[in-house]
Design a protein around this motif. Sequence first.
Motif, PDB file in Angstrom:
ATOM      1  N   ILE A  26      28.299  47.421  51.051  1.00  0.00           N
ATOM      2  CA  ILE A  26      29.335  46.938  50.139  1.00  0.00           C
ATOM      3  C   ILE A  26      30.415  46.191  50.909  1.00  0.00           C
ATOM      4  O   ILE A  26      30.860  46.637  51.966  1.00  0.00           O
ATOM      5  N   GLU A  27      30.824  45.049  50.360  1.00  0.00           N
ATOM      6  CA  GLU A  27      31.973  44.317  50.886  1.00  0.00           C
ATOM      7  C   GLU A  27      33.051  44.266  49.812  1.00  0.00           C
ATOM      8  O   GLU A  27      32.767  43.994  48.643  1.00  0.00           O
ATOM      9  N   GLY A  28      34.280  44.556  50.196  1.00  0.00           N
ATOM     10  CA  GLY A  28      35.412  44.450  49.287  1.00  0.00           C
ATOM     11  C   GLY A  28      36.490  43.579  49.897  1.00  0.00           C
ATOM     12  O   GLY A  28      36.505  43.342  51.104  1.00  0.00           O
ATOM     13  N   MET A  29      37.396  43.108  49.062  1.00  0.00           N
ATOM     14  CA  MET A  29      38.501  42.274  49.536  1.00  0.00           C
ATOM     15  C   MET A  29      39.817  42.799  48.994  1.00  0.00           C
ATOM     16  O   MET A  29      39.949  43.040  47.783  1.00  0.00           O
ATOM     17  N   LYS A  30      40.785  42.984  49.868  1.00  0.00           N
ATOM     18  CA  LYS A  30      42.103  43.429  49.429  1.00  0.00           C
ATOM     19  C   LYS A  30      42.762  42.314  48.601  1.00  0.00           C
ATOM     20  O   LYS A  30      42.934  41.196  49.082  1.00  0.00           O
ATOM     21  N   GLY A  31      43.087  42.635  47.364  1.00  0.00           N
ATOM     22  CA  GLY A  31      43.720  41.660  46.488  1.00  0.00           C
ATOM     23  C   GLY A  31      42.783  40.579  45.996  1.00  0.00           C
ATOM     24  O   GLY A  31      43.239  39.526  45.530  1.00  0.00           O
ATOM     25  N   GLY A  32      41.483  40.825  46.062  1.00  0.00           N
ATOM     26  CA  GLY A  32      40.503  39.835  45.606  1.00  0.00           C
ATOM     27  C   GLY A  32      40.414  39.762  44.093  1.00  0.00           C
ATOM     28  O   GLY A  32      40.818  40.674  43.379  1.00  0.00           O
ATOM     29  N   ASN A  33      39.870  38.661  43.602  1.00  0.00           N
ATOM     30  CA  ASN A  33      39.649  38.508  42.166  1.00  0.00           C
ATOM     31  C   ASN A  33      38.397  39.264  41.735  1.00  0.00           C
ATOM     32  O   ASN A  33      37.466  39.435  42.519  1.00  0.00           O
ATOM     33  N   PRO A  34      38.347  39.709  40.470  1.00  0.00           N
ATOM     34  CA  PRO A  34      37.197  40.491  39.995  1.00  0.00           C
ATOM     35  C   PRO A  34      35.946  39.624  39.821  1.00  0.00           C
ATOM     36  O   PRO A  34      35.788  38.954  38.814  1.00  0.00           O
ATOM     37  N   ARG A  35      35.088  39.634  40.793  1.00  0.00           N
ATOM     38  CA  ARG A  35      33.790  38.979  40.706  1.00  0.00           C
ATOM     39  C   ARG A  35      32.954  39.464  41.878  1.00  0.00           C
ATOM     40  O   ARG A  35      33.342  39.332  43.030  1.00  0.00           O
ATOM     41  N   MET A  36      31.774  40.049  41.567  1.00  0.00           N
ATOM     42  CA  MET A  36      30.940  40.616  42.618  1.00  0.00           C
ATOM     43  C   MET A  36      29.570  39.963  42.644  1.00  0.00           C
ATOM     44  O   MET A  36      28.947  39.748  41.610  1.00  0.00           O
ATOM     45  N   GLN A  37      29.099  39.669  43.851  1.00  0.00           N
ATOM     46  CA  GLN A  37      27.772  39.114  44.068  1.00  0.00           C
ATOM     47  C   GLN A  37      26.821  40.240  44.461  1.00  0.00           C
ATOM     48  O   GLN A  37      27.105  41.005  45.379  1.00  0.00           O
ATOM     49  N   VAL A  38      25.703  40.346  43.763  1.00  0.00           N
ATOM     50  CA  VAL A  38      24.669  41.318  44.107  1.00  0.00           C
ATOM     51  C   VAL A  38      23.549  40.570  44.825  1.00  0.00           C
ATOM     52  O   VAL A  38      22.886  39.720  44.235  1.00  0.00           O
TER      53      VAL A  38
END
Length: 256
Positions: free
Chosen positions: A219-231
């Motif tokens: 899993i990769e996350g981003m601090k303050g990122g916009n809601p959109r995830m790539q699977v």
Amino acid sequence: MMNRTSGRDRKIYLKEEERLDDLQIKGYEIIQSPGRFCFGMDAVLLSSFAKVKKSEKALDLGTGTGILPILLEAKNPGLHYTGLEIQEESAKMARRSVSYNELDDKIDIVMGDIKEAASIFGAASFEVITTNPPYMIGDHGLKNQNEALYIARHEVLCTLDDILRESAKILKVKGRFYMVHRPFRLPEIMAKMCAYGIEPKRMRLVYPYVDKEPNMVLIEGMKGGNPRMQVEPPLIVYRKDGTYTEELLKMYTTFQ
């Protein structure tokens, strides 16, 4: 203690229970002991999934014997790498491996508690955080009589909340968080990442065989990122004959 000399003519003193393992990349080797937690495939997969750019500093939470900082340095052009480890003996082994590979100018090993990571390093101090945390909650799974192994596998000294809370403080805005974990905890992981302001951005499931259930998730996350995830497409570890797939083999030796 016993003296060992590697193929690069580097000498090191190992304790009787210790061994020197070849990491199959850049000539690096790592000190390990069966009595402590030895790295597995999950660390190798995470080191290939994570990205550290040229000007970035990366922190590995719960680094154990330092496998992730060493592999990340081998595969990325990052500026500097730090490992945080609470167990004194593991931290000492990590420092010895760093020195043995002549990486003292690129990697620091700090002894300390993940629950106090933000106090140790300061707010917004890293662009990248990686972690291969304990997967089991409390007594879930078989309890190991070896304390070092039990701590590495169970949420005894830190929890998922501790990791995400401290990571949210330590990461710079738009900084990236990389973790390997077990799929059975995905609902909790996603909910808590969002709660701490680390938006899930990328996910990849790891399957031992193409016809088996996944047993790891990256899993990769981003601090303050916009809601959109790539699977991403699934990663298959073994072919039907039990040999590694070509993609898996490349993860052991390929620079990013």
